[in-house]
Motif scaffolding. Structure first.
Motif, PDB file in Angstrom:
ATOM      1  N   ASP A 137       0.833  -1.213   0.000  1.00 57.11           N
ATOM      2  CA  ASP A 137       0.000   0.000   0.000  1.00 57.11           C
ATOM      3  C   ASP A 137       0.862   1.256   0.000  1.00 57.11           C
ATOM      4  N   ARG A 138       1.921   1.228   0.825  1.00 59.39           N
ATOM      5  CA  ARG A 138       2.783   2.402   0.900  1.00 59.39           C
ATOM      6  C   ARG A 138       3.486   2.659  -0.444  1.00 59.39           C
ATOM      7  N   LEU A 139       3.843   1.586  -1.150  1.00 61.40           N
ATOM      8  CA  LEU A 139       4.501   1.714  -2.446  1.00 61.40           C
ATOM      9  C   LEU A 139       3.524   1.973  -3.580  1.00 61.40           C
ATOM     10  N   GLU A 140       2.223   1.876  -3.283  1.00 62.36           N
ATOM     11  CA  GLU A 140       1.164   2.064  -4.271  1.00 62.36           C
ATOM     12  C   GLU A 140       1.294   1.052  -5.413  1.00 62.36           C
ATOM     13  N   VAL A 141       1.638  -0.179  -5.050  1.00 67.59           N
ATOM     14  CA  VAL A 141       1.717  -1.293  -5.985  1.00 67.59           C
ATOM     15  C   VAL A 141       0.891  -2.431  -5.403  1.00 67.59           C
ATOM     16  N   GLY A 176      11.201  -4.767   7.136  1.00 74.03           N
ATOM     17  CA  GLY A 176      11.392  -3.526   6.391  1.00 74.03           C
ATOM     18  C   GLY A 176      10.894  -2.345   7.183  1.00 74.03           C
ATOM     19  N   ALA A 177      11.455  -1.187   6.922  1.00 69.40           N
ATOM     20  CA  ALA A 177      11.026   0.040   7.606  1.00 69.40           C
ATOM     21  C   ALA A 177      11.011   1.178   6.599  1.00 69.40           C
ATOM     22  N   ASP A 178      10.052   2.074   6.770  1.00 69.14           N
ATOM     23  CA  ASP A 178       9.934   3.251   5.910  1.00 69.14           C
ATOM     24  C   ASP A 178      10.892   4.330   6.423  1.00 69.14           C
ATOM     25  N   ILE A 179      11.903   4.660   5.633  1.00 73.73           N
ATOM     26  CA  ILE A 179      12.885   5.682   6.053  1.00 73.73           C
ATOM     27  C   ILE A 179      12.868   6.877   5.096  1.00 73.73           C
ATOM     28  N   THR A 180      11.730   7.074   4.408  1.00 74.65           N
ATOM     29  CA  THR A 180      11.658   8.116   3.369  1.00 74.65           C
ATOM     30  C   THR A 180      12.058   9.482   3.904  1.00 74.65           C
ATOM     31  N   GLU A 181      11.429   9.904   4.991  1.00 73.85           N
ATOM     32  CA  GLU A 181      11.687  11.242   5.531  1.00 73.85           C
ATOM     33  C   GLU A 181      13.136  11.378   5.974  1.00 73.85           C
ATOM     34  N   GLU A 182      13.642  10.370   6.668  1.00 70.13           N
ATOM     35  CA  GLU A 182      15.028  10.394   7.139  1.00 70.13           C
ATOM     36  C   GLU A 182      16.003  10.425   5.963  1.00 70.13           C
ATOM     37  N   PRO A 190      10.456   4.053  -8.869  1.00 69.66           N
ATOM     38  CA  PRO A 190      11.814   4.475  -8.523  1.00 69.66           C
ATOM     39  C   PRO A 190      11.888   5.780  -7.738  1.00 69.66           C
ATOM     40  N   GLN A 191      10.809   6.532  -7.688  1.00 66.84           N
ATOM     41  CA  GLN A 191      10.791   7.776  -6.925  1.00 66.84           C
ATOM     42  C   GLN A 191       9.828   7.629  -5.745  1.00 66.84           C
ATOM     43  N   GLY A 192      10.070   8.387  -4.713  1.00 60.92           N
ATOM     44  CA  GLY A 192       9.118   8.402  -3.598  1.00 60.92           C
ATOM     45  C   GLY A 192       9.602   7.598  -2.410  1.00 60.92           C
ATOM     46  N   THR A 193       8.804   6.623  -1.966  1.00 63.98           N
ATOM     47  CA  THR A 193       9.052   5.889  -0.724  1.00 63.98           C
ATOM     48  C   THR A 193      10.404   5.179  -0.749  1.00 63.98           C
ATOM     49  N   VAL A 194      11.129   5.281   0.354  1.00 59.57           N
ATOM     50  CA  VAL A 194      12.412   4.607   0.524  1.00 59.57           C
ATOM     51  C   VAL A 194      12.297   3.651   1.708  1.00 59.57           C
TER      52      VAL A 194
END
Length: 705
Positions: free
Chosen positions: A39-43, A116-122, A90-94
């Motif tokens: 969901d977070r990756l929108e896939v 796995g952990a969402d580190i996009t902001e960091e 390839p862009q967006g969530t890391v």
């Protein structure tokens, strides 16, 4: 805790986004993935399951090789902290992935389980911090530290590979005035626009940086052609001097450029940057708005120029200045309508200094107003004896136009010559319009009322504005010579601009003048555009007053265009010691004068015509030349490849012999020295002789005065 409670707790953890899970089989195919990740990756989860892990997640550049995941999975090794993004996004969530290999009781590999952990902001916060450490926060260009690192690493690598690299130092002219008058916010916005123009100006692989304040630096790898570098520098200067529109108002600045090239001007970063700095200083001292290449004799050239400027006052008093006249011809009838005055200088020691070199000396001099007044007075006194149908045109320096008594000076010149004002044509640069608007309008109105004809000079040079033409009483527009030259080279877009300028001037009932015409093809194109008046080498070079008066004795002075004829190569009086090389021997001679196409040397006796020399102009500047005239101890040389402008009124070779090439040929790295060059295989010209073939004339040993 029951198994059901544990599963519920893990499900809650997944849904919260604090922790996600994944698993793959022994072949590396993804068998499980928390839906929250998808969901977070929108896939959709279905698009991810069943695919190879490296095809689902791609390590982010700089965070590991793209093959690292497949290598670790195939090696059955644990991993942690790998930053990835979804291959399909390839862009967006890391994400940061960790994994542990799973083995059954018999030690057989079953696959991986991981988190796995969402580190996009960091991740983006750290990336921005890293970016700010390397790039200028205002302009987005490389900052001082990154430029130093890039130049250092590039020159180190290029030294081993024996490659060239150019470094330009740039300094904005009049930037402080913008800060002082419009404020720092305007200054910041101006720097942003400068950065954008710099990127547009350099259309090749390069590194552009802002060092701080109004200082910029450009590194261009694999370029040592000073013709190309001069064109880039001139493009930068031209683009940066065009007006800027800011919220606080409109402003105009300039730019000076210093250029150094490794390995000629240094091998280390410190050496090359120091050389570029010295060249920049020379460009600014030369009048700003110039570029300058580094050379070892910059200080000597500055002394030479200062001496000429100091002599200028005596030149006016001692009547050493004189005028030459270039015919401006009616495009249809070929009859001379106007003669444009050019100021030349008959220097007591240096000989004749032509109009172009004199203009460079005069620019910025304290004598500019006095010389300008003299030129107007002298031109009027000459023209008074010409037929009434012939006008005289004189270029007006900006400082003279802005002086309080300029109009009175013009009146006095006309009165003393007893010549009608309608026969005097004043060529006024667009630069005058950046002075006090009230003063400019008043001066133009007074000249118009007097009956003097006015020409807007260098139209299309970068300042052009319709507001000048709307409010100023001009009789004609002179199209900028650089635009004419571009039309001769490229033909299409520039001719379209010229056609538009002609249409504009026709609508405003103004004549158009095109100068610098060197070919019949260009002349035909300009006539097709509707240009009314033309001048240039194809008709005539500037001629003396005596020639003018002789030609005007008939009814009409009519000049038909000759075959394609380039502008006469301008000669500089130089008078310094240099070396010329024949076969494998070097001779010291005196260089008397220099032009793009040739030179005059003195010192060798009995040198036959057709002899070929390599002329060593210093600093690795070697020019192949042939003797075309020889008289006792003096020889006229013609270069095989023309010299080019150095940006500040001097001349230089397009390329230089690399110190690496000299070293490999057996020559000293520093410079070519007098003596034998038999250590170089075959000699510089391929000859095999080792004995000097020419003797020195007795006076050749005298030092230049």
């Amino acid at each position: 805790m029951s198994d059901g409670e544990k599963l519920a707790m893990l499900d809650d953890l997944e849904q919260s986004g604090l922790g996600w899970f994944w698993a793959c089989d022994a072949e590396g195919n993804l068998t499980y993935l928390s839906r929250a990740i998808a969901d977070r990756l929108e896939v959709s989860l279905e698009e991810l399951l069943g695919h190879q892990i490296p095809a689902v997640f791609t390590p982010i550049e700089g965070q590991g090789r793209t093959t690292s995941l497949s290598l670790m999975i195939s090696a059955h090794k644990a991993f942690s902290g790998v930053a990835v993004h979804a291959s399909k996004r390839p862009q967006g969530t890391v994400l940061r992935l960790s994994g542990q290999p799973v083995f059954d009781q018999k030690g057989r590999f079953q696959g991986f389980r991981g988190t796995g952990a969402d580190i996009t902001e960091e991740y983006y916060r750290e990336a921005e911090t890293a970016r700010l450490a390397k790039y200028d926060s205002l302009t987005g260009l490389s900052n001082r530290h990154r430029m130093a690192h890039q130049i250092e690493t590039t020159l180190t690598a290029f030294k081993a590979a024996k490659r060239n690299c150019a470094v330009m130092m740039l300094d904005l002219d009049k930037f402080k005035q913008v800060n002082d008058t419009l404020g720092h916010a305007a200054g910041d916005e101006l720097l942003k626009q400068v950065a954008i123009r710099l990127k547009r100006s350099v259309d090749r692989d390069s590194e552009i940086g802002r060092l701080g304040g109004d200082e910029f630096q450009i590194m261009i790898p694999d370029l040592d052609d000073r013709g190309d570098l001069g064109e880039i520098a001139m493009k930068i200067i031209t683009m940066l001097k065009q007006p800027y529109s800011l919220d606080e108002g409109r402003c105009v600045i300039g730019c000076s450029v210093g250029i150094a090239i490794a390995p000629h001007d240094g091998v280390t970063r410190e050496e090359v940057v120091r050389s570029a700095d010295l060249a920049l200083y020379a460009a600014k001292k030369g009048g700003r708005g110039q570029y300058r290449f580094y050379s070892g004799d910059l200080q000597n050239e500055a002394i030479f120029r200062r001496r000429l400027e100091a002599d200028l006052g005596a030149a006016v008093e001692g009547k050493q200045l004189f005028l030459k006249y270039e015919p401006i011809v009616d495009a249809q009838t070929r009859c001379v309508q106007t003669l444009e005055a050019h100021i030349c200088w008959n220097h007591e020691q240096r000989g004749e200094i032509d109009e172009e070199e004199f203009a460079a000396i005069l620019d910025g001099s304290s004598q500019v107003n006095e010389v300008g007044r003299w030129a107007i007075s002298q031109a009027c006194s000459h023209a008074a004896f010409w037929p009434e149908s012939i006008r005289v045109a004189v270029n007006v320096p900006v400082p003279l136009f802005s002086s309080s008594d300029f109009v009175d000076d013009v009146k006095e010149a006309l009165k003393n010559a007893e010549m009608p004002a309608s026969r005097l044509e004043l060529e006024i640069s667009e630069a005058v319009f950046f002075g006090d608007t009230t003063v400019v309008d008043r001066t133009l109105a007074q000249l118009f009322k007097m009956g003097v004809r006015l020409t807007l000079d260098e139209f299309g040079s970068g300042y052009s504005s319709l507001s000048y033409l709307r409010r100023a009483p001009f009789d004609s527009i002179k199209i900028d010579e650089k635009l004419i030259a571009e039309a001769d080279r490229h033909d299409s877009r520039e001719l379209g601009l010229i056609r538009a300028i002609v249409a504009l001037s026709d609508a405003l009932d103004m004549a158009t003048i095109a100068n610098g015409i060197e070919s019949n093809a260009l002349l035909a194109s300009l006539l097709d555009c509707g240009v009314k008046q033309v001048e240039g080498p194809i008709f005539s070079d500037p001629v003396t007053r005596e020639t003018v008066e002789s030609e005007l004795l008939g009814d009409n002075w009519q000049i038909d265009p000759s075959c394609d004829r380039l502008k006469r190569a301008r000669r500089r009086t130089v008078y310094r010691k240099i070396h010329v090389i024949h076969d494998d021997h070097s001779y010291e001679v005196t260089l008397r004068n220099l032009s793009k196409s040739g030179a005059l040397i003195q010192g060798l006796a009995d040198v036959p015509k057709g002899t070929q020399f390599v002329v060593d102009l210093g600093g690795g500047q070697l020019a192949v030349a042939t003797v075309i005239r020889s008289n006792l101890d003096t020889q006229g040389l013609e270069f095989e490849q023309s010299l080019i402008d150095d940006g500040s009124g001097g001349l230089c070779t397009r390329s230089r012999v690399s110190p690496y090439a000299l070293a490999s040929a057996g020559a000293p790295l520093a410079a070519l020295a007098p003596g034998s060059y038999k250590a170089m295989e075959g000699g510089l010209l391929g000859g095999g002789a080792s004995v000097p073939q020419f003797g020195y004339a007795p006076e050749a040993m005298n030092e230049p005065a």
